[in-house]
Scaffold this active site. Structure first.
Site, mmCIF file in Angstrom:
data_model
loop_
_atom_site.group_PDB
_atom_site.id
_atom_site.type_symbol
_atom_site.label_atom_id
_atom_site.label_comp_id
_atom_site.label_asym_id
_atom_site.label_seq_id
_atom_site.Cartn_x
_atom_site.Cartn_y
_atom_site.Cartn_z
ATOM 1 N N ASP A 163 36.097 32.096 31.193
ATOM 2 C CA ASP A 163 36.727 33.067 30.306
ATOM 3 C C ASP A 163 36.380 32.782 28.843
ATOM 4 O O ASP A 163 36.340 31.628 28.418
ATOM 5 C CB ASP A 163 38.247 33.010 30.494
ATOM 6 C CG ASP A 163 38.981 34.015 29.629
ATOM 7 O OD1 ASP A 163 38.810 35.220 29.874
ATOM 8 O OD2 ASP A 163 39.703 33.592 28.711
ATOM 9 N N GLU A 195 31.807 34.885 30.689
ATOM 10 C CA GLU A 195 32.196 36.123 30.016
ATOM 11 C C GLU A 195 31.718 36.024 28.572
ATOM 12 O O GLU A 195 32.356 35.399 27.728
ATOM 13 C CB GLU A 195 33.720 36.311 30.043
ATOM 14 C CG GLU A 195 34.146 37.616 29.381
ATOM 15 C CD GLU A 195 35.565 37.620 28.866
ATOM 16 O OE1 GLU A 195 36.122 38.707 28.654
ATOM 17 O OE2 GLU A 195 36.137 36.526 28.649
#
Length: 965
Positions: free
Chosen positions: A409, A445
Site C-alpha cells: 500500500d 500501489e
C-alpha cells in the site's frame, strides 16, 4: 488661452506617459539567464529566483535559471535560499537575451546556533554506495571522516556544500562495518557528531520476479464484506475458507486480501499490530487454516501490507509520542529544526500535525495515520521481520501456512522528499523477501503517471497499471483509444527499467468508483470492459463483485459494500454495513435488482457467466498474458481488432471489440473458431457482433485474409482559409477529438485519407479547423497568436455559482439528482439539485472560492455518474470529470460566420487540442470559456470548428455514406 495651455499640458503628459509605457514594454519577448553562485564562485542549486510580478523558479544543478517571453524592460529579481543572505537585483533589459550572475553570501551563525541532526540515518544505494541522511544548517559546510575502526577515521569529504539532500559514500566494501563522524563548519565555528557506524549491506538488489503470477488471474477481496462464516454478519476467514469453491469455480488463481491486521478502522489501512489478525476476521490460527485450504485448492494468497504508516493507536506511536527516551521515538518522522510545519504534501494536503505533547509529526494521509521513518535502519529491519513472519510463520521453510506475497500500500509515498529512500528501501525489502521465499510476489500501489511509476520495476515484481485502467474504462465508454499502441508505449517505459516486469492490470479497485458506476450500470459496457481486461496482456486483478456488476461510488464505504450472494440481498453468509465500523449506510446492495450471484449464476448471457468464460479462455491460452504477442490490425471503423500470436501453435487469435452501440455484421473470408461461444465459422459466414460485444477468433489465416480488408480513399475539397480537415463517422469516431486527420498533399485544399475497411456501410462527415485570434487582444511577436499577462488572481473570497443539469431522456423523471465534486468530498448525498420549474432542468447554487473544481452529476445517490455536457473542460485522468472555473480569466470570441464550435489551445493547456472548448451563449452568439490561470504570460490561439459534407458523395440522414463491397 488658459484652456489651450491646459490642453497642451494634458497632451504633453499623455505623450510622456505613452513614452514611459513604451520604454517599459519590449517590442519582442526577451530571455533572461540568471546564474547563482556562492562567495567561492561555486554554483548554488535550488535557489529561489523571483521576477517580481511575473514568474518564479529554482536554479538547477548548474546554478542556472532561465526566463523566456519577458516583455517588461524594467524588472526586479529577488534571489534567496535558506542559509544565505537574500539578494535583490534591478534589471533594465535592452537586448533580447540578458545574462546575469548573482553572488549569495552564506549566513554567519554563532556556534550555539549550529546543529547536526539524524546523524545515524542512512540508506544503501547499491552494493558499494551508501547515502547518509543527516541534516544541518544550510549555511554550514561539511567535512566527513570515515574508517574501518573508530580510531582510524580519515577525512574523505572536505569543505563541501550540503543541501540536506543526503551525502553519498562510494567505493564501499559489502558486509564491511564502517565508522564515521560528521563535522559542520560556519566561518570560524565548528561542531561535530559522535562517531557512529553502519554495516554496508551486500546484495542490495538481489532478486528475481516470481514466475507464477505471470499467468495468474487475481481476485481482490475485502474480507469484512465478503462472506460471514460465524453468524455475526461480518466477513471473516471462516467465511472466506467456505467460499473457496466459488472462487475456484470463477477460475481465479490467486487472492489479494485487503488489510487483515489488527486495526481500529473498518478498512484496516491503519495497523495497530503487525503480528496479529483483525479480531473481527478471526484468529491467526483460523487464517492459517484458510491459507492451507486455499493452497490445497491451488489458490495462492497475497496480503495487503501497509508499511508507509501505522495507526496513531499503534503502541509504537503511543510510546514514541508520550514516553521520554522511547526506543520507538525515531520510528516516526518528528519535526526537527529544518522542517516547515506549513509545508503541503504531494496532493496539496496538510502533512504536519501536533501531538498532545506539542510536537509535530508527519502524516501523508491524515493525522490518525502517522508515517513511519524509513531513513531509520531500525524501522527497515522491523518491517523485514514482519514480512518474514507472514511468509513463514513457523520459520520452518514450509510456506503452506504463510502468504505468497504482498500488495504494498502507498508504496511510492515511503519518502516523498527523497526518492532514493523510497526506491532503495523497496529493493532492500524485495531482496529480504526473496531470501525467505524466492517465489513470493510483490506488487506495489504506485498511483502515478507512467513515467514516474515505471522506475518501481527496478524495485518490485509488479506495479498496478492505473493508466491502462483508465484507458480501458474510456474505451468501454465510447472513447476512441488505440489501446494496443498505448500499451506498447507503457511497456516500453517499463522495459527501460526492467525487462522482467509484471504488469498488474485491473479496471477499478477499492479506492475508486466501481466499474458499474463509471459505465452508467450498462451491462453491455461492463462486459466490454471485462473483455478488454481479460484479453489484453498482463496479470489481471478483478475487484470482488465486479463479476456480477455491483454498483458502488464514493464515499469509500460504498465502494466496499457486501458481496451480494442472493436475489433478496439477505441470507446465510451475507454481511452488513450496520456492524464493523463503517462510516456510511449501505446504498447499492439491494434486493431483486439483477445484481447478485443467485440471479446470474447459470444464466446464459449474464455478466457473471461472461467473466467465467473469459477467464477460462485466457487460462487455456497463455499467449494472452504476454505483450510480445500483440499486434493491432490496421482496420478503421467501429471495430477494434488485435491479433494475439500463439507462438507454439499453427494458429493465432483475433480479438474483435465492437465499440459501437449497434449490431455489427461482418463477413469473414476464412475458417475460424469463436472461443466465447464455441462456434465454428467457415469462409463467407456472417459474424454477428452485438453492441459493445467481443469475439475471440482462433484461425490459421492472417488478419487481412480473415477480414477481407479493402483500401478506400476518402477526399474533401476545403475552402482556402481552412487549416485542417478531420474525418468523423463510423469510419473513425463521431467525436471531433478522435477524428482522423486528412492530408493536403499538394496544398491545393484537396484533402485525402486512405483507410483500411472491411465490407459494410459507413456514415461519415468532415470537420474543418480554421485558426484565428481574439480581436482587440495583443498579439505575439509572430502575429499568429494572442498574448495575455495574468498578474494576480481574483480577490473575492467566495462566488455564487449555479450548476444546471438537463435530465437525460433515459433517466426516470422521478430520479433524485445531486452534485458531487471536489467541493463536497465527492459525496453523492451532500448537495441535492431540484427541478423547481418542472422542465427537467435541475439546478443548485453554492458558494465557491475562486479556482478550478472537478464535479459530476449523480443519479439516485450513485446509480449513475454523469459528466456535464456543457462543461468547457474535462479531466484527462480517465474519469472525464467536468471542470468548472470560478473567477479566473474569460476568453471570448464572436465569429463573423456560422460555425459549430470554438477550441482554445495555448500555454494554459500545453497546446493540447480539444481540451478547452468555448461554449456558445444562446443569447449573444458569443463563444466563451473561463479558465483559472496562475500569474504569468500566456500565448494562445482560437480555432473555429465547422461541420461539413461532401456535396458530391451520397448522403443519408444528413451525413455522407460510403459502401464497401
Amino acid at each position: 488661452m488658459k484652456k489651450r495651455i491646459l490642453c497642451y499640458l494634458l497632451l504633453v503628459v499623455a505623450l510622456l506617459f505613452s513614452a514611459c509605457n513604451q520604454e517599459e514594454s519590449l517590442q519582442n519577448p526577451a530571455k533572461i539567464v540568471i546564474k547563482v553562485v556562492d562567495e567561492a564562485g561555486e554554483e548554488v542549486a535550488n535557489a529561489d529566483v523571483s521576477l517580481e510580478g511575473i514568474a518564479t523558479a529554482k536554479t538547477g544543478d548548474q546554478g542556472l535559471v532561465v526566463f523566456d517571453g519577458i516583455r517588461q524592460s524594467k524588472l526586479k529579481a529577488i534571489i534567496s535560499k535558506a542559509g544565505y543572505d537574500s539578494e535583490k537585483e534591478k534589471l533594465k533589459l535592452t537586448d533580447l537575451s540578458t545574462k546575469l550572475t548573482v553572488k549569495l553570501t552564506r549566513t554567519e551563525l554563532d556556534k550555539d546556533e549550529m546543529v547536526i541532526v539524524d546523524a545515524k540515518y542512512y540508506i544503501d544505494i547499491d552494493d558499494n554506495v551508501l547515502k547518509l541522511l543527516f541534516k544541518t544548517n544550510p549555511a554550514n559546510r561539511i567535512n566527513l571522516y570515515l574508517g574501518e575502526s573508530s580510531n582510524s577515521l580519515v577525512k574523505v569529504k572536505s569543505n563541501i556544500n550540503y543541501d540536506n539532500q543526503g551525502l553519498k559514500l562510494e567505493g564501499l566494501t559489502p558486509n564491511q562495518t564502517y565508522y564515521y563522524k560528521i563535522e559542520a563548519i560556519n566561518g570560524e565555528n565548528t561542531i561535530s557528531t559522535e562517531v557512529s557506524s553502519f554495516k554496508k549491506m551486500g546484495a542490495t538488489n538481489n532478486w528475481s520476479p516470481a514466475k507464477w503470477p505471470r499467468e495468474s488471474i487475481f481476485y481482490e477481496v475485502f474480507v469484512r464484506s465478503f462472506y460471514d462464516g460465524n453468524g455475526d454478519q461480518i466477513g471473516d476467514f471462516v467465511g472466506l475458507k467456505e467460499k473457496l469453491p466459488y472462487l475456484k469455480e470463477l477460475g481465479v488463481d490467486a487472492l489479494w486480501l485487503m488489510p487483515i491486521n489488527d486495526s481500529p478502522s473498518y478498512h484496516g489501512y491503519d495497523v495497530v499490530d503487525y503480528y496479529d489478525t483483525n479480531p473481527d476476521y478471526g484468529t491467526l490460527e483460523e487464517f492459517q487454516e484458510f491459507l492451507q485450504t486455499a493452497h490445497e485448492n491451488g489458490i495462492k494468497v497475497i496480503m495487503d501490507l501497509v508499511v508507509n504508516h501505522t495507526s496513531s493507536r499503534n503502541p509504537w506511536f503511543e510510546s514514541s509520542a508520550y514516553e521520554d527516551g522511547s526506543q520507538y521515538r525515531d520510528y516516526y518522522v518528528w519535526q526537527d529544526e529544518f522542517d516547515d510545519v506549513n509545508e503541503r504534501g504531494p496532493w496539496g494536503q496538510r502533512v504536519w500535525y501536533q501531538s498532545s505533547t506539542k510536537k509535530a509529526y508527519y502524516a501523508d494521509f491524515w493525522d490518525q495515520m502517522p508515517d513511519l521513518n524509513f531513513s531509520n535502519p531500525e524501522v527497515r529491519a522491523e518491517m523485514k521481520q514482519i514480512a518474514r513472519f507472514w511468509l513463514d510463520p513457523n520459520n520452518d521453510g514450509d510456506f503452506s501456512d504463510g502468504v505468497d506475497g504482498f500488495r504494498l500500500d502507498a508504496a511510492k509515498h515511503i519518502d516523498d522528499k527523497d526518492s532514493d529512500v523510497t526506491h532503495n528501501w523497496w529493493q532492500e525489502f524485495n531482496t529480504a523477501v526473496k531470501e525467505v521465499n524466492p517465489n513470493a510476489f510483490l506488487v506495489g500501489e504506485n498511483w502515478a503517471e507512467t513515467d514516474k511509476m515505471a522506475r518501481f520495476f527496478e524495485d518490485l515484481d509488479a506495479s498496478f497499471n492505473f493508466s491502462l485502467a483508465d484507458r480501458m474504462i474510456e474505451v468501454a465508454n465510447g472513447e476512441n483509444v488505440d489501446i494496443i499502441k498505448e500499451l506498447k508505449e507503457i511497456h516500453a517505459k517499463y522495459s527501460s527499467y526492467s525487462d522482467r516486469f509484471i504488469d498488474a492490470t485491473f479496471l477499478r479497485n477499492h479506492d475508486q468508483n466501481r466499474v458499474a458506476a463509471e459505465l452508467s450500470a450498462s451491462e453491455d459496457k461492463m462486459k466490454l470492459a471485462a473483455s478488454l481486461l481479460l484479453t489484453l496482456p498482463g496479470t489481471p486483478f478483478i475487484y470482488y463483485g465486479e463479476e456480477i456488476g455491483q454498483i458502488g461510488a464514493k464515499p469509500d464505504d460504498n465502494i466496499r459494500e457486501p458481496f451480494d450472494w442472493y436475489s433478496d440481498a439477505k441470507g446465510k453468509g451475507m454481511t452488513t454495513m450496520d456492524k464493523g465500523g463503517f462510516y456510511h449506510p449501505m446504498v447499492y446492495t439491494k434486493a431483486n435488482d439483477g445484481i447478485s450471484l443467485e440471479e446470474q449464476e447459470g444464466v446464459a448471457g449474464s455478466l457473471f457467466e461472461h467473466y467465467k468464460r473469459l477467464i477460462r479462455v485466457r487460462k487455456a491460452n497463455p499467449a494472452f498474458f504476454s505483450s510480445a504477442n500483440y499486434t493491432k490490425l490496421d482496420i478503421s471503423g467501429s471495430n477494434y481488432i488485435y491479433k494475439v500470436e500463439s507462438p507454439q501453435n499453427d494458429y493465432d487469435f483475433f480479438v474483435l471489440h465492437n465499440l459501437s452501440d449497434s449490431l455489427q455484421k461482418i463477413k469473414i473470408n476464412a475458417a475460424a473458431y469463436e472461443l466465447l461461444t464455441a462456434t465454428t465459422y467457415n469462409a463467407s459466414d456472417i459474424l454477428e457482433v452485438p453492441a459493445y460485444g467481443t469475439v475471440i477468433l482462433k484461425s490459421k489465416a492472417t488478419g487481412s485474409e480473415l477480414f477481407n480488408v479493402k483500401k478506400v480513399v476518402v477526399s474533401y475539397q476545403a475552402e482556402s482559409n481552412v487549416d485542417k480537415v478531420l474525418l468523423l463517422g463510423d469510419i473513425a469516431s463521431w467525436k471531433i477529438k478522435d477524428g482522423v486527420e486528412m492530408e493536403n498533399k499538394d496544398n491545393d485544399g484537396s484533402y485525402e485519407v486512405e483507410l483500411n475497411l472491411i465490407p459494410g456501410h459507413y456514415k461519415y462527415q468532415f470537420v474543418t479547423e480554421t485558426e484565428t485570434v481574439e480581436p482587440n487582444i495583443p498579439l505575439s511577436s509572430d502575429g499568429q497568436k494572442n498574448q495575455i499577462q495574468i498578474n494576480k488572481s481574483d480577490g473575492k473570497e467566495t462566488i455564487d455559482h449555479t450548476f444546471s443539469f438537463d435530465l437525460p431522456e433515459d433517466v426516470d423523471e422521478d430520479a433524485r439528482v445531486s452534485l458531487a465534486g471536489e467541493f463536497n468530498g465527492w459525496n453523492p448525498h451532500a448537495t441535492e439539485m431540484t427541478d423547481r420549474d418542472g422542465d427537467g432542468i435541475y439546478k443548485v447554487t453554492i458558494k465557491l472560492s475562486p479556482g478550478e473544481y472537478q464535479y459530476k452529476f449523480v443519479i439516485n445517490g450513485g446509480e449513475r455518474w454523469i459528466s456535464d455536457p456543457k462543461a468547457n473542460k474535462y479531466s484527462n485522468d480517465g474519469n472525464r470529470n467536468s471542470i468548472v472555473t470560478i473567477g479566473g480569466h474569460t476568453f471570448s470570441y464572436n465569429p463573423d460566420q456560422a460555425i459549430d464550435g470554438v477550441m482554445l489551445i495555448g500555454d494554459m493547456n500545453d497546446w493540447r487540442p480539444y481540451e478547452t472548448i468555448l461554449r456558445e451563449d444562446a443569447n449573444t452568439g458569443r463563444y466563451e470559456a473561463s479558465l483559472w490561470l496562475e500569474p504569468g504570460q500566456y500565448q494562445y490561439q482560437l480555432i473555429e470548428l465547422k461541420t461539413e459534407l461532401d456535396p458530391n458523395a451520397e448522403q443519408v440522414d444528413g451525413t455522407n455514406i460510403i459502401t464497401v463491397e
